[in-house]
Scaffold this motif. Structure first.
Motif, PDB file in Angstrom:
ATOM      1  N   HIS A  55       6.671  -9.401   1.836  1.00  0.00           N
ATOM      2  CA  HIS A  55       6.672  -9.070   0.413  1.00  0.00           C
ATOM      3  C   HIS A  55       7.128 -10.259  -0.424  1.00  0.00           C
ATOM      4  O   HIS A  55       6.512 -10.595  -1.452  1.00  0.00           O
ATOM      5  CB  HIS A  55       7.591  -7.866   0.179  1.00  0.00           C
TER       6      HIS A  55
ATOM      7  N   ASP B 280       2.828  -3.272 -11.123  1.00  0.00           N
ATOM      8  CA  ASP B 280       3.293  -3.660  -9.796  1.00  0.00           C
ATOM      9  C   ASP B 280       3.856  -2.417  -9.107  1.00  0.00           C
ATOM     10  O   ASP B 280       4.317  -1.477  -9.777  1.00  0.00           O
ATOM     11  CB  ASP B 280       4.373  -4.744  -9.939  1.00  0.00           C
ATOM     12  N   VAL B 281       3.833  -2.395  -7.786  1.00  0.00           N
ATOM     13  CA  VAL B 281       4.367  -1.256  -7.039  1.00  0.00           C
ATOM     14  C   VAL B 281       5.870  -1.387  -6.839  1.00  0.00           C
ATOM     15  O   VAL B 281       6.635  -0.464  -7.115  1.00  0.00           O
ATOM     16  CB  VAL B 281       3.652  -1.110  -5.680  1.00  0.00           C
ATOM     17  N   GLN B 282       6.314  -2.558  -6.351  1.00  0.00           N
ATOM     18  CA  GLN B 282       7.734  -2.750  -6.067  1.00  0.00           C
ATOM     19  C   GLN B 282       8.472  -3.159  -7.341  1.00  0.00           C
ATOM     20  O   GLN B 282       8.271  -4.254  -7.854  1.00  0.00           O
ATOM     21  CB  GLN B 282       7.944  -3.818  -4.991  1.00  0.00           C
TER      22      GLN B 282
ATOM     23  N   ASN C 183       5.006 -12.434  -3.160  1.00  0.00           N
ATOM     24  CA  ASN C 183       5.456 -12.570  -4.541  1.00  0.00           C
ATOM     25  C   ASN C 183       5.602 -14.042  -4.917  1.00  0.00           C
ATOM     26  O   ASN C 183       5.285 -14.452  -6.034  1.00  0.00           O
ATOM     27  CB  ASN C 183       6.794 -11.839  -4.733  1.00  0.00           C
TER      28      ASN C 183
ATOM     29  N   SER D 228       0.471  -5.246  -5.387  1.00  0.00           N
ATOM     30  CA  SER D 228       1.679  -5.353  -4.574  1.00  0.00           C
ATOM     31  C   SER D 228       1.520  -6.464  -3.551  1.00  0.00           C
ATOM     32  O   SER D 228       0.402  -6.790  -3.141  1.00  0.00           O
ATOM     33  CB  SER D 228       1.963  -4.031  -3.853  1.00  0.00           C
TER      34      SER D 228
END
Length: 417
Positions: A234, A59-61, A238, A88
């Motif tokens: 975001h 994952d990026v975040q 998610n 992401s």
């Protein structure tokens, strides 16, 4: 060290417990062996300790000193043979941002497509960088710009009018027959007009300054709104990915369609209650006591079936969701098979802090005789995953007298960020 199996090994890095479990399922469906990490720091430790990792799925975040993008660059630099997949809920990566040998996918990911991508990357090793969206640029609004232009023109016109009035008054003076009263009247009138025009120029300049301030305030407001929209986007992504993971894994492990439907309903309700709690504290942090009460509320029919004790320990938003989902599984299991499936059964839930660690214990008494399950269900996986999520240990005990669950984690893993 190298794995005994000939299956390619994929390192899965995801801080959200349910999403990590879903990624593990995808890796297994692709025919590969998953290795899990909760943070980039943990991933680096794993990579330094073994030499059989074929692909990084991250994952990026992520919280911590290193996010998924920095991890990807570090891996590409130190271990260039490792393929990389980045996922992401936000698409803000340019081609220059990503390592050369990487692919990017937006959450929620489609499992069948991801299985094919994994197999393609590890098998063929031919990578293509997907195009990304350009960075949006914030600018002043047209309304403010028009106001600036109009006011500037007003200032220019006021000065021109002032100058023309002076010329006109001089012409008038030259043709007047010299009578003093007429000359004084014209002088007074021109002086008044001069003062009025000067004041108009001052006012115009003041309006221009104010327009500039308004434009700056509008720009700041636009930037703030952009940040809020990005964060909302975001979190929605998610959440959708989490819902997709819950549905997929509930169906995957269900023995019937009705069982799958009940499991999905219960788990989504638990997720909803956790989000309600986080909304009340503006997604900053909650406490373990509040999280426990919210989680067991739908299962608590009174009569002292739940005996709870513990300190009101602050925990992070990610910990709230992880605890809520795990407690939902514990409550569901005890209601269906354990102590709360009979009238006289009880659940004792207690936690305490000792030094820099938190100890939590769930124990059931007065229920039917317990035997260890023959298969590892999604609920069991979630219970054990909580330990990894919080960098601690979990123990499950299936004593005949009652099921027991214990969790031991560092307080630093729970602390609100």
């Amino acid at each position: 060290m190298a794995a005994n199996s000939h299956e390619p090994v994929v390192l899965v890095v995801e801080d959200e417990m349910v999403l990590r479990m879903r990624a593990v399922d995808i890796v297994e469906d692709a025919g590969f062996m998953p290795v899990e990490a909760v943070s980039a720091e943990e991933a680096i430790q794993i990579l330094e300790s073994r030499d059989d990792i074929s692909l990084l799925f991250t994952d990026v975040q992520m919280p911590g000193s290193m996010d998924g993008l920095k991890l990807a660059h570090a891996v590409h630099t130190r271990w260039p043979h490792i393929k990389i997949i980045l996922v992401s809920g936000q698409i803000r990566l340019t081609d220059d941002d990503k390592p050369a040998d990487s692919r990017f996918f937006q959450k929620p990911v489609e499992s069948g497509h991801m299985v094919a991508q994994l197999q393609d990357m590890v098998g063929a090793g031919v990578l293509k960088v997907l195009p990304t969206l350009d960075q949006a640029k914030l600018s002043l609004s047209e309304e403010n710009q028009d106001l600036r232009d109009q006011l500037q023109q007003a200032g220019v016109d006021a000065v021109a009018l002032h100058a023309r009035t002076v010329l006109d008054s001089e012409k008038q003076q030259s043709i007047i027959d010299g009578s003093r009263p007429a000359q004084d009247a014209l002088t007074t009138e021109n002086d008044s007009l001069k003062l009025a025009l000067e004041q108009a120029g001052i006012d115009a300049k003041a309006l221009l300054v104010q327009a500039g301030l308004d434009a700056e305030e509008r720009e700041v407001a636009d930037k703030l709104q952009g940040l809020i929209h990005a964060e909302l986007h975001h979190r929605i992504k998610n959440t959708l990915a989490t819902v997709s993971a819950i549905a997929g894994q509930s169906i995957r492990n269900a023995t019937s369609l009705s069982d799958a439907n009940a499991a999905i309903d219960g788990r989504l309700a638990a997720l909803s209650r956790a989000h309600d709690l986080l909304i009340q504290v503006s997604w900053a942090s909650a406490t373990l006591a509040t999280t426990v009460r919210k989680a067991i509320e739908p299962f608590d029919q009174g009569g002292g079936r739940f005996i709870i004790s513990g300190e009101d320990t602050p925990i992070s938003s990610s910990s709230v969701i992880a605890f809520a989902m795990t407690l939902n599984e514990l409550c569901t299991n005890t209601t269906k098979f354990g102590a709360l499936s009979v009238p006289d059964g009880q659940v004792h839930l207690a936690w305490r802090t000792e030094g820099d660690r938190l100890h939590l214990e769930w124990s059931e008494t007065g229920g039917p005789t317990v035997s260890e399950p023959t298969r590892r269900s999604f609920g069991t996986r979630m219970m054990t995953s909580l330990g990894q999520q919080l960098k601690g240990q979990v123990q499950l005990e299936y004593a005949p007298s009652g099921f027991a669950y214990s969790l031991d984690v560092p307080l630093s893993a729970l602390a609100p960020r």
